[in-house]
Motif scaffolding. Structure first.
Motif, PDB file in Angstrom:
ATOM      1  N   THR A 154      -9.002  -5.514   3.231  1.00  0.00           N
ATOM      2  CA  THR A 154      -9.641  -6.818   3.049  1.00  0.00           C
ATOM      3  C   THR A 154      -9.988  -7.036   1.588  1.00  0.00           C
ATOM      4  N   GLY A 155     -10.470  -5.968   0.924  1.00  0.00           N
ATOM      5  CA  GLY A 155     -10.764  -6.061  -0.504  1.00  0.00           C
ATOM      6  C   GLY A 155      -9.521  -6.363  -1.317  1.00  0.00           C
ATOM      7  N   ARG A 156      -8.398  -5.759  -0.939  1.00  0.00           N
ATOM      8  CA  ARG A 156      -7.139  -6.046  -1.630  1.00  0.00           C
ATOM      9  C   ARG A 156      -6.690  -7.489  -1.357  1.00  0.00           C
ATOM     10  N   ASP A 157      -6.784  -7.915  -0.103  1.00  0.00           N
ATOM     11  CA  ASP A 157      -6.372  -9.274   0.249  1.00  0.00           C
ATOM     12  C   ASP A 157      -7.210 -10.334  -0.471  1.00  0.00           C
ATOM     13  N   ALA A 158      -8.478  -9.971  -0.749  1.00  0.00           N
ATOM     14  CA  ALA A 158      -9.368 -10.897  -1.458  1.00  0.00           C
ATOM     15  C   ALA A 158      -9.174 -10.840  -2.964  1.00  0.00           C
ATOM     16  N   GLY A 159      -8.266  -9.969  -3.432  1.00  0.00           N
ATOM     17  CA  GLY A 159      -7.992  -9.879  -4.859  1.00  0.00           C
ATOM     18  C   GLY A 159      -8.979  -9.036  -5.624  1.00  0.00           C
ATOM     19  N   LEU A 160      -9.796  -8.236  -4.909  1.00  0.00           N
ATOM     20  CA  LEU A 160     -10.811  -7.424  -5.580  1.00  0.00           C
ATOM     21  C   LEU A 160     -10.336  -6.000  -5.848  1.00  0.00           C
ATOM     22  N   LEU A 161      -9.370  -5.538  -5.065  1.00  0.00           N
ATOM     23  CA  LEU A 161      -8.794  -4.206  -5.242  1.00  0.00           C
ATOM     24  C   LEU A 161      -7.299  -4.336  -5.468  1.00  0.00           C
ATOM     25  N   ASP A 162      -6.747  -3.352  -6.151  1.00  0.00           N
ATOM     26  CA  ASP A 162      -5.315  -3.384  -6.453  1.00  0.00           C
ATOM     27  C   ASP A 162      -4.721  -2.005  -6.173  1.00  0.00           C
ATOM     28  N   PHE A 163      -3.996  -1.893  -5.073  1.00  0.00           N
ATOM     29  CA  PHE A 163      -3.301  -0.641  -4.750  1.00  0.00           C
ATOM     30  C   PHE A 163      -2.072  -0.971  -3.914  1.00  0.00           C
ATOM     31  N   ASP A 164      -1.080  -0.085  -3.982  1.00  0.00           N
ATOM     32  CA  ASP A 164       0.135  -0.256  -3.203  1.00  0.00           C
ATOM     33  C   ASP A 164       0.104   0.512  -1.895  1.00  0.00           C
ATOM     34  N   ASP A 165      -0.507   1.678  -1.907  1.00  0.00           N
ATOM     35  CA  ASP A 165      -0.490   2.572  -0.758  1.00  0.00           C
ATOM     36  C   ASP A 165      -1.904   2.753  -0.222  1.00  0.00           C
ATOM     37  N   ILE A 166      -2.170   2.250   0.986  1.00  0.00           N
ATOM     38  CA  ILE A 166      -3.513   2.328   1.561  1.00  0.00           C
ATOM     39  C   ILE A 166      -3.927   3.772   1.808  1.00  0.00           C
ATOM     40  N   ASN A 167      -2.969   4.621   2.179  1.00  0.00           N
ATOM     41  CA  ASN A 167      -3.293   6.028   2.419  1.00  0.00           C
ATOM     42  C   ASN A 167      -3.729   6.724   1.132  1.00  0.00           C
ATOM     43  N   GLU A 168      -3.055   6.393   0.042  1.00  0.00           N
ATOM     44  CA  GLU A 168      -3.424   6.969  -1.251  1.00  0.00           C
ATOM     45  C   GLU A 168      -4.789   6.474  -1.686  1.00  0.00           C
ATOM     46  N   ALA A 169      -5.061   5.194  -1.451  1.00  0.00           N
ATOM     47  CA  ALA A 169      -6.363   4.636  -1.829  1.00  0.00           C
ATOM     48  C   ALA A 169      -7.486   5.297  -1.048  1.00  0.00           C
TER      49      ALA A 169
END
Length: 219
Positions: A154-169
C-alpha cells in the motif's frame, strides 16, 4: 513509558471464529507449561493447568500439534498490524504503522515466553520429535510477512515507498528490526531489553527502512 503487551485476537483453530476467554486461558496455560518444561507439554498437562477436560482440548484443537499451532498463533497475534489505506496515506501515517509493528515485534521476541518457545522449536527442527519447528516458522516469520506485506505494498502504491521485490523489502525490514537480538537471547544473553531500548530500536529500524526504500521522488 512502559510498554504493555497488546490485546490478542486470533481465530479459533478450524472454526474461523474469535477465541473465547476460556480458550485464551487454555492457550496461556500451554504457554506457561512450554516455558517451564518445554518437551514435557502434554494435552493432559494443559488440561490440568487450565482446569478443563482433555475431551474439551481435543474438541477445540484436535491433537497436540493443533494445540501447539494455536498456542504459537496466540503468541504471534501480539504483534499487531496498524492498517493503512492508500487514499490519503502520508509518510507520517505509514511510518507510524511500521514503527508500531516493529515495536510490538521486539516486545514479543524479547519476552521469556517467545525465547523459550523459539528455543524449543529450534531443538525440534529436523529432529522428528514434533512439527513444532515448522509450526513456529509458518506462524512466526512467515505469518509476520503475510501480515505486513500488504502495508508495504500500500505504501508503494501510494508512492511513498520504492521497491521492486516485496520479499526483499520485507526481508530488509525484518533484518533492521530484529538484527542480532533474537539470536543473542536464544543463546543465553542475559541482557534484559528495556522498554526504552525497544522504542528506540523500533524507531531507528523504521527510519533506516525509509532511508533504503522511501520514494525520494515523492508521492
Amino acid at each position: 513509558m512502559q510498554l504493555q503487551q497488546p490485546e490478542n485476537v486470533v481465530s479459533n483453530v478450524g472454526t474461523g471464529t474469535e477465541l473465547t476467554d476460556r480458550q485464551k486461558d487454555v492457550l496461556n496455560a500451554a504457554l506457561e507449561l512450554l516455558v517451564e518444561g518445554g518437551d514435557s507439554l502434554t494435552m493432559a498437562g494443559v488440561a490440568r493447568r487450565a482446569s478443563c477436560s482433555k475431551e474439551t482440548l481435543y474438541k477445540w484443537f484436535t491433537d497436540r500439534d493443533g494445540l501447539l499451532t494455536a498456542t504459537v498463533q496466540w503468541q504471534a497475534s501480539k504483534v499487531r498490524v496498524v492498517p493503512v489505506a492508500r487514499e490519503g496515506l502520508d509518510e507520517e501515517s505509514l511510518f507510524t504503522s511500521l514503527e508500531h509493528f516493529a515495536r510490538d515485534w521486539l516486545l514479543v521476541l524479547s519476552g521469556s515466553t517467545s525465547i523459550a518457545l523459539n528455543r524449543l522449536a529450534v531443538s525440534h527442527a529436523g529432529s522428528g520429535k514434533s512439527d513444532l519447528g515448522e509450526i513456529v516458522l509458518n506462524n512466526g516469520p512467515i505469518a509476520m510477512a503475510r501480515r505486513l506485506k500488504p502495508v508495504l505494498e500500500t505504501g508503494r502504491d501510494a508512492g511513498l515507498l520504492d521497491f521492486d521485490d516485496i520479499n526483499e523489502a520485507f526481508a530488509s525490514f525484518f533484518g533492521l528490526v530484529v538484527r542480532d537480538m533474537q539470536i543473542r537471547l536464544l543463546l543465553g544473553d542475559r541482557h534484559e531489553v528495556s522498554d526504552a531500548e525497544i522504542i528506540r530500536d523500533a524507531r531507528t529500524a523504521t527510519r533506516q527502512f525509509f532511508a533504503l526504500y522511501g520514494n525520494k521522488a515523492g508521492a
